[in-house]
Write a protein that holds these residues in place. Structure first.
Motif, PDB file in Angstrom:
ATOM      1  N   PHE A 287       0.800  -1.227   0.000  1.00 30.64           N
ATOM      2  CA  PHE A 287       0.000   0.000   0.000  1.00 30.64           C
ATOM      3  C   PHE A 287       0.835   1.281   0.000  1.00 30.64           C
ATOM      4  CE2 PHE A 287      -2.581  -3.350   1.757  1.00 30.64           C
ATOM      5  CZ  PHE A 287      -3.870  -3.093   1.294  1.00 30.64           C
ATOM      6  N   ILE A 288       2.150   1.147   0.018  1.00 33.16           N
ATOM      7  CA  ILE A 288       3.009   2.318   0.213  1.00 33.16           C
ATOM      8  C   ILE A 288       2.749   3.426  -0.810  1.00 33.16           C
ATOM      9  CG2 ILE A 288       5.392   3.134   0.093  1.00 33.16           C
ATOM     10  CD1 ILE A 288       6.254   0.598   1.507  1.00 33.16           C
ATOM     11  N   THR A 289       2.759   3.081  -2.101  1.00 36.69           N
ATOM     12  CA  THR A 289       2.608   4.099  -3.145  1.00 36.69           C
ATOM     13  C   THR A 289       1.261   4.824  -3.080  1.00 36.69           C
ATOM     14  OG1 THR A 289       4.146   2.935  -4.610  1.00 36.69           O
ATOM     15  CG2 THR A 289       2.667   4.538  -5.630  1.00 36.69           C
ATOM     16  N   PRO A 290       0.114   4.105  -3.039  1.00 39.60           N
ATOM     17  CA  PRO A 290      -1.160   4.842  -2.955  1.00 39.60           C
ATOM     18  C   PRO A 290      -1.324   5.614  -1.645  1.00 39.60           C
ATOM     19  CG  PRO A 290      -1.542   2.472  -2.749  1.00 39.60           C
ATOM     20  CD  PRO A 290      -0.118   2.666  -3.182  1.00 39.60           C
ATOM     21  N   ILE A 291      -0.715   5.130  -0.561  1.00 39.71           N
ATOM     22  CA  ILE A 291      -0.793   5.859   0.710  1.00 39.71           C
ATOM     23  C   ILE A 291      -0.036   7.183   0.605  1.00 39.71           C
ATOM     24  CG2 ILE A 291       0.124   5.874   3.060  1.00 39.71           C
ATOM     25  CD1 ILE A 291      -0.785   3.010   3.352  1.00 39.71           C
ATOM     26  N   ILE A 292       1.132   7.147  -0.002  1.00 40.99           N
ATOM     27  CA  ILE A 292       1.888   8.392  -0.200  1.00 40.99           C
ATOM     28  C   ILE A 292       1.093   9.357  -1.076  1.00 40.99           C
ATOM     29  CG2 ILE A 292       3.962   9.387  -1.249  1.00 40.99           C
ATOM     30  CD1 ILE A 292       5.464   6.853  -0.385  1.00 40.99           C
ATOM     31  N   GLY A 293       0.431   8.803  -2.109  1.00 45.65           N
ATOM     32  CA  GLY A 293      -0.406   9.631  -2.973  1.00 45.65           C
ATOM     33  C   GLY A 293      -1.544  10.273  -2.207  1.00 45.65           C
ATOM     34  N   ALA A 294      -2.173   9.504  -1.316  1.00 48.32           N
ATOM     35  CA  ALA A 294      -3.266  10.045  -0.505  1.00 48.32           C
ATOM     36  C   ALA A 294      -2.749  11.120   0.443  1.00 48.32           C
ATOM     37  CB  ALA A 294      -3.925   8.923   0.290  1.00 48.32           C
ATOM     38  N   GLY A 295      -1.550  10.924   0.966  1.00 44.94           N
ATOM     39  CA  GLY A 295      -0.979  11.900   1.889  1.00 44.94           C
ATOM     40  C   GLY A 295      -0.659  13.221   1.209  1.00 44.94           C
ATOM     41  N   MET A 296      -0.330  13.156  -0.080  1.00 43.69           N
ATOM     42  CA  MET A 296      -0.009  14.372  -0.827  1.00 43.69           C
ATOM     43  C   MET A 296      -1.200  15.322  -0.922  1.00 43.69           C
ATOM     44  SD  MET A 296       3.152  14.502  -1.680  1.00 43.69           S
ATOM     45  CE  MET A 296       4.608  13.470  -1.914  1.00 43.69           C
ATOM     46  N   ILE A 297      -2.402  14.793  -0.758  1.00 42.84           N
ATOM     47  CA  ILE A 297      -3.597  15.644  -0.796  1.00 42.84           C
ATOM     48  C   ILE A 297      -3.572  16.644   0.356  1.00 42.84           C
ATOM     49  CG2 ILE A 297      -6.131  15.639  -0.751  1.00 42.84           C
ATOM     50  CD1 ILE A 297      -6.044  12.810  -1.826  1.00 42.84           C
ATOM     51  N   GLY A 298      -2.848  16.276   1.418  1.00 43.34           N
ATOM     52  CA  GLY A 298      -2.763  17.154   2.574  1.00 43.34           C
ATOM     53  C   GLY A 298      -1.712  18.240   2.445  1.00 43.34           C
ATOM     54  N   MET A 299      -1.209  18.462   1.244  1.00 47.12           N
ATOM     55  CA  MET A 299      -0.195  19.497   1.045  1.00 47.12           C
ATOM     56  C   MET A 299      -0.851  20.878   1.029  1.00 47.12           C
ATOM     57  SD  MET A 299       2.751  19.758  -1.906  1.00 47.12           S
ATOM     58  CE  MET A 299       3.565  18.293  -1.268  1.00 47.12           C
ATOM     59  N   VAL A 300      -0.312  21.777   1.825  1.00 45.83           N
ATOM     60  CA  VAL A 300      -0.831  23.140   1.910  1.00 45.83           C
ATOM     61  C   VAL A 300       0.330  24.119   1.734  1.00 45.83           C
ATOM     62  CG1 VAL A 300      -2.004  24.837   3.357  1.00 45.83           C
ATOM     63  CG2 VAL A 300      -2.667  22.426   3.486  1.00 45.83           C
ATOM     64  N   GLY A 301       0.246  24.951   0.709  1.00 48.03           N
ATOM     65  CA  GLY A 301       1.292  25.943   0.465  1.00 48.03           C
ATOM     66  C   GLY A 301       2.649  25.326   0.214  1.00 48.03           C
ATOM     67  N   GLY A 302       2.672  24.199  -0.457  1.00 47.30           N
ATOM     68  CA  GLY A 302       3.939  23.542  -0.763  1.00 47.30           C
ATOM     69  C   GLY A 302       4.505  22.714   0.370  1.00 47.30           C
ATOM     70  N   GLN A 303       3.826  22.677   1.512  1.00 46.29           N
ATOM     71  CA  GLN A 303       4.259  21.896   2.661  1.00 46.29           C
ATOM     72  C   GLN A 303       3.168  20.907   3.074  1.00 46.29           C
ATOM     73  OE1 GLN A 303       7.298  22.099   4.149  1.00 46.29           O
ATOM     74  NE2 GLN A 303       7.950  23.656   2.680  1.00 46.29           N
ATOM     75  N   ILE A 304       3.602  19.747   3.558  1.00 45.11           N
ATOM     76  CA  ILE A 304       2.643  18.742   4.003  1.00 45.11           C
ATOM     77  C   ILE A 304       2.061  19.140   5.363  1.00 45.11           C
ATOM     78  CG2 ILE A 304       2.343  16.356   4.791  1.00 45.11           C
ATOM     79  CD1 ILE A 304       2.516  16.473   1.838  1.00 45.11           C
ATOM     80  N   ASP A 305       0.734  19.237   5.422  1.00 41.98           N
ATOM     81  CA  ASP A 305       0.042  19.419   6.692  1.00 41.98           C
ATOM     82  C   ASP A 305      -0.154  18.022   7.280  1.00 41.98           C
ATOM     83  OD1 ASP A 305      -1.951  19.581   8.692  1.00 41.98           O
ATOM     84  OD2 ASP A 305      -2.777  21.399   7.810  1.00 41.98           O
ATOM     85  N   THR A 306       0.656  17.660   8.267  1.00 35.02           N
ATOM     86  CA  THR A 306       0.695  16.283   8.770  1.00 35.02           C
ATOM     87  C   THR A 306      -0.667  15.747   9.204  1.00 35.02           C
ATOM     88  OG1 THR A 306       3.010  16.477   9.425  1.00 35.02           O
ATOM     89  CG2 THR A 306       1.727  14.737  10.473  1.00 35.02           C
ATOM     90  N   PRO A 307      -1.392  16.427  10.092  1.00 32.41           N
ATOM     91  CA  PRO A 307      -2.699  15.902  10.508  1.00 32.41           C
ATOM     92  C   PRO A 307      -3.661  15.725   9.327  1.00 32.41           C
ATOM     93  CG  PRO A 307      -1.991  17.616  12.013  1.00 32.41           C
ATOM     94  CD  PRO A 307      -1.063  17.663  10.844  1.00 32.41           C
ATOM     95  N   LYS A 308      -3.663  16.681   8.418  1.00 31.36           N
ATOM     96  CA  LYS A 308      -4.563  16.600   7.274  1.00 31.36           C
ATOM     97  C   LYS A 308      -4.170  15.438   6.356  1.00 31.36           C
ATOM     98  CE  LYS A 308      -6.650  19.457   3.639  1.00 31.36           C
ATOM     99  NZ  LYS A 308      -6.649  20.801   2.997  1.00 31.36           N
TER     100      LYS A 308
END
Length: 373
Positions: free
Chosen positions: A95-116
């Motif tokens: 699941f690593i690749t799709p999980i990373i892809g899902a996590g990228m949705i939480g990017m805000v202003g070029g930075q990852i918003d961890t909780p989101k």
């Protein structure tokens, strides 16, 4: 000995109860075989999404915690849940690749918003797990399609897809890419040292040294990395005394694209789990066809999906049955599912101590190399 022990190679069959000392020793060997495999996916995901040390350590701890619960369910078989075999569950690489892809949705202003980012990941993992649970109910009708050959090919393809992750770890990982040292002699030398050490001790005629070859390789790699200044032990000082699992700590968000992508992987994982359960049954001297086997396979795949949903609740990534433990059963001659209770208890307890997660985070490069080896 139990009458269900059908293989002369087994010392203890499925329902035998080995003495405490032998149970603990067998459990320790299984832990050595799976520990690195459990902690590596959250380390890879955290590195790719640039989570901080505290978050990464927490995710690693929760992976161990949930793996303990999942392993107990598989071995104990609670109602329709579980295979009732010595099946060990841990965080899945698939699941690593799709999980990373899902996590990228939480990017805000070029930075990852961890909780989101984590809320999108766990939301998708939870909803998509229904796919695998549904497959378990349809398994009798798909038996002619999901043959051992098909499941074996799927497992092989999953392994091939991980080559990129292995090369990335040998080169130094995401941190090395960021600072421009990826593929340097320092990183490649450390990777080769760990690999050669593992191969050397794995060829030993002493079964105890052979079983501990991965751990020996990791220890050698960690010591060398520490002497080279690649590991900062002082970062462990902030680790608390105990982790309190908090359901839905990061909340839940849902993205249709991420759910579909993960649902496809859950489908593939169901096929992989079927192959692992077949191999486990064969090694344990149990039938690999007929109603008893089908009940085990359905229960195992259902638990695979349920445990992955449970993992999302407790802020961890999807779980799956580990194939490497089948080889450990064959090596030790111990197929008793009661050994699984000790393994589950150890994983559960390890997940409660933050220092384990923080320690694993510091050694992510060495651990990743050791696992790929």
């Amino acid at each position: 000995m139990s009458e269900q022990k059908q293989s002369s190679d087994l010392i203890y069959g499925l329902n035998d109860r080995p003495p405490l000392r032998q149970s603990l020793f067998a459990a320790l060997q299984h832990l050595l075989a799976i520990f690195v495999a459990i902690i590596t996916p959250p380390l890879i995901i955290s590195s790719a999404l640039k989570f901080d040390l505290e978050t990464t350590g927490f995710l690693v701890s929760m992976s161990l915690f949930v793996s303990g619960i999942a392993t107990f369910i598989q071995c104990r078989r609670i109602g329709p849940l579980g295979a009732g075999l010595l099946c060990i569950q841990g965080t899945s690489f698939s699941f690593i690749t799709p999980i990373i892809g899902a996590g990228m949705i939480g990017m805000v202003g070029g930075q990852i918003d961890t909780p989101k980012a984590l809320s999108y990941i766990f939301g998708a993992c939870m909803v998509a797990s229904v796919v695998e649970m549904a497959v378990s109910r349809l398994l009798p009708y798909a038996r002619k399609i999901i043959t051992p050959l098909v499941s074996g090919i799927v497992v092989t393809l999953i392994g091939l897809c991980l080559i990129k992750a292995g090369i990335n770890s040998c080169g130094g990982g995401q941190a090395a890419i960021d600072d421009g040292t990826f593929g340097s002699l320092q990183h490649l030398g450390l990777a080769i040292l760990v690999l050669v050490t593992i191969i050397f001790f794995n060829r030993s005629q002493n079964k105890y040294i052979r079983m501990g070859s991965i751990v020996i390789g990791l220890i050698v790699g960690c010591v060398v990395a520490w002497t080279m200044g690649m590991i900062d032990i002082s970062q462990l000082r902030g680790a608390g005394k105990i982790n309190v699992p908090v359901p839905f700590k990061y909340g839940l968000h849902f993205d249709v694209g991420s759910i579909i992508a993960l649902g496809i992987i859950y489908l593939v994982t169901a096929v992989e789990a079927f192959g692992d359960i077949t191999a486990n049954s064969l090694i344990s001297g149990q039938p690999v066809e007929g109603p008893v086997f089908m009940k085990r396979a359905q229960g195992g795949i259902l638990a695979d999906g349920f445990n992955s949903m449970l993992a999302a609740v407790f802020n961890s990534f999807p779980n799956s049955i580990f194939a490497q433990n089948n080889g450990m059963i064959q090596l030790t001659g111990v197929a008793s599912r009661y050994v699984g209770y000790f393994i589950a208890g150890a994983l559960f307890l390890l997940g409660l101590f933050p220092v384990v997660g923080s320690f694993s985070r510091l050694f992510r490069t060495v651990c990743s190399v050791g696992l790929r080896s």
